[in-house]
Design an enzyme around this catalytic site. Structure first.
Site, mmCIF file in Angstrom:
data_model
loop_
_atom_site.group_PDB
_atom_site.id
_atom_site.type_symbol
_atom_site.label_atom_id
_atom_site.label_comp_id
_atom_site.label_asym_id
_atom_site.label_seq_id
_atom_site.Cartn_x
_atom_site.Cartn_y
_atom_site.Cartn_z
ATOM 1 N N THR A 151 0.869 -1.196 0.000
ATOM 2 C CA THR A 151 0.000 0.000 0.000
ATOM 3 C C THR A 151 0.905 1.245 0.000
ATOM 4 O OG1 THR A 151 -0.226 -0.194 2.399
ATOM 5 C CG2 THR A 151 -2.021 -1.059 1.054
ATOM 6 N N LYS A 177 4.115 -6.960 3.858
ATOM 7 C CA LYS A 177 3.882 -5.526 3.685
ATOM 8 C C LYS A 177 3.579 -4.926 5.057
ATOM 9 C CE LYS A 177 0.586 -3.230 3.233
ATOM 10 N NZ LYS A 177 -0.449 -2.624 4.122
ATOM 11 N N THR A 188 -1.620 -2.130 9.021
ATOM 12 C CA THR A 188 -1.979 -3.443 8.510
ATOM 13 C C THR A 188 -0.716 -4.159 8.075
ATOM 14 O OG1 THR A 188 -4.246 -3.133 7.868
ATOM 15 C CG2 THR A 188 -2.980 -4.656 6.550
ATOM 16 N N GLU A 274 6.220 4.725 7.859
ATOM 17 C CA GLU A 274 5.891 5.956 7.118
ATOM 18 C C GLU A 274 6.681 7.146 7.634
ATOM 19 O OE1 GLU A 274 1.701 6.132 7.605
ATOM 20 O OE2 GLU A 274 1.307 4.761 5.952
#
Lengths: 401, 401
Positions: A151, A177, A188, A274
């Site tokens: 993602t 991931k 997730t 992130e």
């Protein structure tokens, strides 16, 4: 970190992979398929979140009835979560379409989804993508499959080990991931681990629980997980080794190599947090037991103020002591040692130097180490984390639009 | 929010205040004194962090022996935490110096500290400051005292209520400090609440526990607290009302007004969260009981992704559902409603609109409201939080230097 060369990983015998773009996402690959030529024993762990995505609920239902599978199909871009009955029906449609395309029974195919929560699946591109996805299967396409599950991940995550059990060569290969790791309970995490080892279902379950505790659950706090978290371990027996049961040297070798794969995947997930600029390893020693050590390590790893301190290159060990104290674990602060990047800042509860960034250079590299010794037992644990930067705020303030 | 005019608050009879700059901090006031002309019944709550600051340990020791006090002296700039025996000796010195200056017994004076962890106190300016601090006592100097306890707070926090118990006028006045609220378990919270009510020590303890649950502990998660958190409630009886015991209408009136004061202080603390731009109120209804409602509300209020969504004006209700699910409370997502700023986004587990910032304007004001109804009972709770902005990262990456 280089994860781009196919030469860097091994693939287990009898497994094929595929990854394509079907149109759920704008440009990047959004469908992935992991496929075995032969029946696989399977073990899986899912989120404990009270809000479970439709594919998680469906996979749990399927696995409660059947212990073997042949394939897992994954879409990224939409989590198919909080989508009620229609979401569950959509997940079933994916299973049905994929099993039909592959000539398998529905029970032999699992489905996973990741992406935005609360929007119905756009089934048209997904169903249209099933055939090209199946046609793309090859043992070289592992990187395509790894791309298809991503993602906001910035790089694909693959890890593999080749080793011997007696005279037989065995391979374990995993893809994963993650991202959004600043608040681990919300990220997730998907992981698919494939092996050609010949191993009983019971041994497989034992191995997965153990390895997850040391890896994916050492970047996540206390069973708080996202709505879609899924780890699936498949073994097709193609290595033809004498079957591994729950104990003995063969099981040990298998477990060690599985741990190496899952730990590498877990550390990649953290490194890809992130907006993260630094990878943080928190080691806690001297707790009463391993469980308490993990609780303390997790509290430090999860502390936003600690993450900020690391981002700023600031050896603020007081925040580390305070977050350890807030973990719920009782200990004597007067015995505590704290080392940052190998430099002692606290020794038996006493500050060994004044905090001064000019004179004390820590947290400068891209990997930093926080070590805490509680001196009250033999319990130890490692937790992985990443720093938080302004980039994280930017990324997460504007996710849905 | 205006908190600057002395006319806005009442002061309880028999209390005097003082706040000065002594030199622990560079420029701002760093010493505060709360003083009563008469003996006060006292009740106090302290951090449950395993790492306790020296003044917390000392105050607990004092209060275990004596139920009445006359004064509390507070320094800001240094938390006197992780400072071992020397820290405890320093806290005792502060008590001794202040009690001597005021002509009181040592047991009648408590001390609090807030600021950086792990550095020894600079006792010279503090001890030299005791006399001017005592000389500054007046009933007008409440704002000086409120300033003296601040660290990174951007504004002073004072709240008061004047009311009647039968024919007697009673006043409750509180001051507090907070900041750093993004990760509530790490923010040092100090609160000093003074009243001229005539109330038994037992009733005072009951009232403080209850009010703290509804206020300071509704901005803090699960007993995870900083090393120095302290709330002290003092009652000197000067209002001359018939003594309040644990029950009846007088106790109700007292509790209601106390709750109004502590809730206002708690909301000020959140509004002053480091780098925060928006105040978030999370209301959870329909949980099995109040405790479960509070757990769910706390999980949402504490979620970094939710905070980011609010900062970005992004109605990402999926993150709210997911953090509710990760709270550890079991509920049926198919019954869940979610409203953001009064607009329904989820009704009985079904998305009622597509997320689109252009068409749906929420989280635009400086105060935002998140409402969750679980439809599985009568439990309800309110939790306060604030958004996270890039400014937070900047502030917390460079705190010690």
């Amino acid at each position: 970190v280089k994860h781009n060369s196919a030469a860097e990983w091994h693939t287990p015998k009898g497994f094929l992979f595929s990854g394509i773009h079907c149109g759920v996402k704008k440009k990047r690959k959004d469908l992935a398929l992991f496929y075995s030529n032969k029946d696989c024993n399977v073990s899986a762990l899912f989120t404990r979140n009270a809000v479970k995505a439709a594919p998680v609920a469906l996979a749990q239902e399927q696995l409660a009835r059947h212990g073997q599978i042949r394939a897992v199909v994954v879409n990224s871009g939409n989590a198919n979560c909080m989508t009620g009955k229609r979401g569950l029906a959509d997940a079933r449609k994916m299973v049905k379409a994929m099993s039909k395309t592959l000539g398998l029974k529905a029970q032999e195919v699992l489905v996973s989804s990741t992406g935005i929560i609360g929007q119905y699946m756009d089934m048209k591109p997904i169903l249209a993508g099933m055939k090209p996805l199946a046609l793309g299967l090859s043992c070289e396409a592992l990187s395509d499959a790894a791309d298809g599950i991503m993602t906001t991940d910035l790089f694909r995550k693959i890890s593999s080990r080749k080793f011997h059990i007696l005279d037989k060569e065995v391979v374990i290969t995993g893809v994963a991931k993650g991202a959004g790791m600043i608040k681990p309970d919300m990220a997730t995490m998907l992981g698919y681990i494939m092996t050609d080892a010949n191993i009983t279902k019971k041994a497989l379950e034992k191995a997965l629980r153990k390895t997850t505790d040391l890896s994916f659950n050492a970047i996540t706090v206390d069973g708080d997980m996202s709505t879609n978290d899924t780890v699936i371990l498949m073994a097709n027996g193609e290595a033809d080794n004498r079957i591994i049961t729950g104990g003995g040297r063969p099981m040990e070798i298998f477990q060690d190599n599985l741990n190496a794969v899952t730990r590498e995947l877990a550390s990649m997930i953290v490194k890809d947090g992130e907006g993260a600029s630094k990878f943080i390893e928190v080691r806690v020693h001297g707790a009463k037991d391993d469980r308490q050590a993990k609780k303390v390590a997790g509290a430090i790893a999860d502390s936003l103020l600690v993450k900020c301190a690391v981002a700023g290159g600031d050896p603020n060990w007081g925040r580390i002591a305070s977050s350890a104290g807030a973990s719920g674990v009782r200990f004597d602060p007067e015995k505590m040692d704290i080392k940052l990047d190998g430099i002692v800042f606290l020794k038996a509860g006493k500050a060994s130097r004044r905090i001064n960034r000019k004179s004390t250079s820590v947290f400068k590299g891209s990997e930093v180490l926080i070590e805490v010794d509680l001196h009250s037992g033999k319990g130890k644990a490692v937790f992985y984390s990443c720093d938080i930067t302004k980039k994280y705020i930017t990324l997460n303030s504007y996710y849905t639009t």
